[in-house]
Design a protein around this motif. Structure first.
Motif, short mmCIF file in Angstrom:
data_model
loop_
_atom_site.label_atom_id
_atom_site.label_comp_id
_atom_site.label_asym_id
_atom_site.label_seq_id
_atom_site.Cartn_x
_atom_site.Cartn_y
_atom_site.Cartn_z
N PHE A 1 0.86 -1.18 0.00
CA PHE A 1 0.00 0.00 0.00
C PHE A 1 0.90 1.23 0.00
CE2 PHE A 1 -2.36 3.48 1.85
CZ PHE A 1 -3.63 3.37 1.30
N SER A 2 0.87 1.96 -1.11
CA SER A 2 1.67 3.18 -1.24
C SER A 2 0.77 4.38 -1.00
CB SER A 2 2.29 3.26 -2.64
OG SER A 2 2.72 4.58 -2.92
N GLN A 3 1.12 5.17 -0.01
CA GLN A 3 0.34 6.36 0.29
C GLN A 3 0.34 7.32 -0.90
OE1 GLN A 3 -1.58 6.54 2.78
NE2 GLN A 3 -1.43 8.41 3.99
N ALA A 4 1.47 7.43 -1.58
CA ALA A 4 1.56 8.34 -2.72
C ALA A 4 0.68 7.87 -3.88
CB ALA A 4 3.02 8.46 -3.17
N ARG A 5 0.68 6.58 -4.15
CA ARG A 5 -0.14 6.08 -5.25
C ARG A 5 -1.63 6.17 -4.92
NH1 ARG A 5 2.92 1.31 -8.66
NH2 ARG A 5 4.97 2.31 -8.66
N PRO B 1 -6.65 -0.99 4.77
CA PRO B 1 -5.82 -0.52 5.87
C PRO B 1 -6.66 0.07 7.01
CG PRO B 1 -5.76 1.06 4.07
CD PRO B 1 -6.53 -0.13 3.56
N PRO B 2 -6.06 0.15 8.20
CA PRO B 2 -6.79 0.61 9.39
C PRO B 2 -6.84 2.13 9.47
CG PRO B 2 -4.59 -0.04 10.01
CD PRO B 2 -4.70 -0.30 8.53
N ASP C 1 6.15 2.31 6.63
CA ASP C 1 6.99 3.46 6.30
C ASP C 1 6.46 4.69 7.04
OD1 ASP C 1 8.33 1.80 4.55
OD2 ASP C 1 7.15 2.45 2.80
N PRO C 2 7.31 5.70 7.25
CA PRO C 2 6.87 6.88 8.00
C PRO C 2 5.70 7.62 7.38
CG PRO C 2 9.27 6.81 7.90
CD PRO C 2 8.77 5.72 6.99
N ASP C 3 5.53 7.55 6.04
CA ASP C 3 4.46 8.31 5.39
C ASP C 3 3.12 7.61 5.43
OD1 ASP C 3 4.71 6.31 3.52
OD2 ASP C 3 5.04 7.64 1.81
N GLY C 4 3.05 6.42 6.04
CA GLY C 4 1.80 5.68 6.11
C GLY C 4 1.72 4.53 5.14
N SER C 5 2.69 4.39 4.25
CA SER C 5 2.74 3.23 3.36
C SER C 5 3.13 2.00 4.17
CB SER C 5 3.78 3.45 2.25
OG SER C 5 3.50 4.62 1.51
N PHE C 6 2.81 0.82 3.63
CA PHE C 6 3.24 -0.42 4.28
C PHE C 6 3.30 -1.53 3.23
CE2 PHE C 6 -1.37 -0.20 4.70
CZ PHE C 6 -1.80 -1.46 4.32
#
Length: 394
Positions: free
Chosen positions: A129-133, A238-239, A306-311
């Motif tokens: 899961f990419s926050q940017a995408r 995601p939560p 990841d720090p930006d919320g991705s995982f």
């Protein structure tokens, strides 16, 4: 703990004989061909049971899932027929001896990822899961009103950079990835139909969705008590809120609220270590200890945040969750149940969301549900369980 394996029935590339070779004995499945809101007939349940039990020492031990119609989540229209159908499906499952039902209350989408084949360092692929995408999808493709406010300046800049270089195929792949979590053979949303579906949730905030969820529990849990069925909600994945929609099951406070709405053993939790583990505030072993007596099913997997919320999905014994500590909490609860004389002392679990490894790659299995990757996870979890059991006996 009961080793189990998710199987999609006729839609699954993995066969029951292959599952039997993994050593798992419990099958986690559903009747994915039946539309949401319709009754699961006893004949269809028994046919699925017969297919599973055919000379393989397998049995259907958990339903995942008995879906909740979107109208119930939205509180839209006359819901009495939908609740009646849901209760009848529960009764039919109980009549066939299937007594654990995993479900979720996520609006519109099930689990959501932006990448179905992110590379793994030593080879293979994983879900990501990419926050940017996700921001690129919401802001630039879906053009959801207010989406910009849900992302940081840095993430919005990364999203703009991605969309600027993305081909149409890149955009199509992103949409397909986001839709991949919807179970079964149902059509996925395209951009226009997703916008239309989101319009149906206009004006539904967290409090409204909670009220609708509380009504669902009030309608269903008394029937579960009568039937001896264990209902167990799956956490959000995601939560966090996505697509501007509130999520109901993202942390310990949410779980406490849900279990408190109907304070009964039958109102329980599916402990999904990956879903809960993607939220930085969650201590998953601590959550397992806190709600141990209401855990009726477990999904064991790991993620790296990841720090930006991705995982990204990690190997089962890697990632940010202390898996041995989590398994120890579940084993402790099993011991407590045995001492209390509970018939459901053993907790069914399944290895969840494995990496695609070796011949998994290109095999066409459901995203996140390869054969070898999950077998690796099961073997590792089996070792942890055996090691902790040996320690407890020493």
């Amino acid at each position: 703990m009961i080793e189990s394996w998710r199987w999609y029935g006729d839609l699954d590339k993995i066969t029951l004989p292959e599952i039997a070779q993994t050593g798992a004995t419990g099958i986690v499945t559903a009747l994915h061909d039946i539309p949401y809101g319709k009754v699961w007939p006893i004949e269809a349940i028994r046919a699925r049971q017969a297919a599973i039990a055919a000379d393989l020492d397998l049995h259907w031990n958990v339903v995942e899932s008995l879906p909740i119609h979107e109208a119930i989540k939205k509180g839209d229209g006359d819901l009495d027929p939908l609740f009646a159908n849901y209760r009848q499906s529960m009764a039919n499952l109980a009549a066939c001896g299937v007594q654990v039902i995993c479900y979720n209350f996520m609006p519109l989408l099930d689990w959501t990822r932006t990448d179905l084949a992110a590379p793994v360092a030593k080879g293979g692929t994983a879900l990501r899961f990419s926050q940017a995408r996700m921001a690129a999808f919401e802001i630039h493709m879906l053009k959801r009103e207010g989406a910009e406010a849900d992302y940081s300046d840095e993430v919005r800049a990364q999203a703009s950079a991605w969309i600027a270089r993305a081909t149409q195929q890149d955009r199509d792949t992103l949409l397909t990835s986001i839709m991949a979590g919807l179970p079964g053979a149902y059509d996925r949303y395209d951009i226009d139909s997703l916008r239309l579906a989101l319009d149906g949730y206009r004006g539904i905030d967290r409090d409204t969705l909670r009220a609708n969820y509380a009504r669902f529990l009030a309608e269903i849990i008394p029937t579960a008590q009568d039937l001896g069925i264990r209902m167990c909600v799956h956490p959000d994945d995601p939560p966090r809120d996505i697509l501007g929609l509130p999520r109901m099951v993202s942390n310990a406070d949410d779980i406490e609220w849900i279990l408190g709405q109907q304070d009964a053993l039958e109102n329980g939790l599916t402990l999904c270590s990956g879903s809960l583990g993607a939220n930085p505030v969650n201590d998953v072993p601590a959550i397992a200890h806190q709600f141990a007596d209401r855990i009726h099913f477990a999904h064991l997997r790991n993620v790296t945040k990841d720090p930006d919320g991705s995982f990204q999905e990690a190997a089962h014994l890697e990632g940010d969750t202390d898996m041995p500590a989590l398994v120890a909490a579940l084993l402790d609860e099993e011991d407590r149940r045995r001492q209390a004389g509970r018939a459901d002392a053993e907790i069914p679990f399944r290895p969840d969301h494995g990496h695609e490894l070796l011949s998994d790659i290109g095999s066409g299995t459901h995203p996140g549900y390869p054969l070898i990757g999950r077998l690796r996870g099961l073997a590792e979890l089996r070792g942890v369980i055996a090691g902790l059991g040996y320690r407890s006996q020493g």
